[in-house]
Design a protein around this motif. Sequence first.
Motif, short mmCIF file in Angstrom:
data_model
loop_
_atom_site.label_atom_id
_atom_site.label_comp_id
_atom_site.label_asym_id
_atom_site.label_seq_id
_atom_site.Cartn_x
_atom_site.Cartn_y
_atom_site.Cartn_z
N UNK A 8 -25.42 -32.85 -9.97
CA UNK A 8 -26.62 -33.16 -10.74
C UNK A 8 -27.87 -33.00 -9.88
N UNK A 9 -27.80 -33.44 -8.64
CA UNK A 9 -28.94 -33.32 -7.74
C UNK A 9 -29.26 -31.86 -7.42
N UNK A 10 -28.23 -31.04 -7.28
CA UNK A 10 -28.45 -29.61 -7.06
C UNK A 10 -29.17 -29.00 -8.26
N UNK A 11 -28.70 -29.30 -9.45
CA UNK A 11 -29.33 -28.77 -10.66
C UNK A 11 -30.76 -29.28 -10.80
N UNK A 12 -30.96 -30.53 -10.43
CA UNK A 12 -32.28 -31.15 -10.53
C UNK A 12 -33.32 -30.40 -9.69
N UNK A 13 -32.88 -29.83 -8.55
CA UNK A 13 -33.79 -29.05 -7.70
C UNK A 13 -34.43 -27.89 -8.46
N UNK A 14 -33.74 -27.43 -9.51
CA UNK A 14 -34.22 -26.30 -10.30
C UNK A 14 -34.76 -26.75 -11.65
N UNK A 15 -34.97 -28.04 -11.79
CA UNK A 15 -35.54 -28.58 -13.03
C UNK A 15 -34.54 -28.62 -14.17
N UNK A 16 -33.27 -28.67 -13.84
CA UNK A 16 -32.23 -28.69 -14.87
C UNK A 16 -31.66 -30.09 -14.96
N UNK A 34 -24.70 -23.71 -13.71
CA UNK A 34 -24.35 -23.23 -12.37
C UNK A 34 -24.09 -21.73 -12.39
N UNK A 35 -23.38 -21.28 -13.41
CA UNK A 35 -23.12 -19.84 -13.55
C UNK A 35 -24.43 -19.06 -13.58
N UNK A 36 -25.40 -19.56 -14.33
CA UNK A 36 -26.68 -18.87 -14.44
C UNK A 36 -27.42 -18.87 -13.10
N UNK A 37 -27.39 -19.99 -12.40
CA UNK A 37 -28.05 -20.05 -11.09
C UNK A 37 -27.39 -19.09 -10.11
N UNK A 38 -26.07 -19.00 -10.16
CA UNK A 38 -25.35 -18.10 -9.26
C UNK A 38 -25.66 -16.63 -9.60
N UNK A 39 -25.66 -16.31 -10.88
CA UNK A 39 -25.96 -14.94 -11.30
C UNK A 39 -27.38 -14.55 -10.89
#
Length: 71
Positions: A8-16, A34-39
């Motif tokens: 959750x904290x990782x996603x939060x870094x990107x405003x998710x 996560x898939x979208x961030x990786x792509x």
Amino acid sequence: MNTLYDVQQLLKKFGIYVYVGKRLWDIEVMALELDHLHESKVITKEEFLQAKLVLKHEHRIEENKTKDNNI
């Protein structure tokens, strides 16, 4: 990265921020994000793989809870 909170904290870094209302669904939406961030190549392969492992583990736990409650 060892817990769902870490993901959750990782996603939060990107405003998710993910909250669907059911933990199992939240985990599935986080996996898609996560898939979208990786792509998009904004997270490393290591971050992606570790986060996916955590989500897979948490998803399995939630599925088992659901099965146990239905018995």
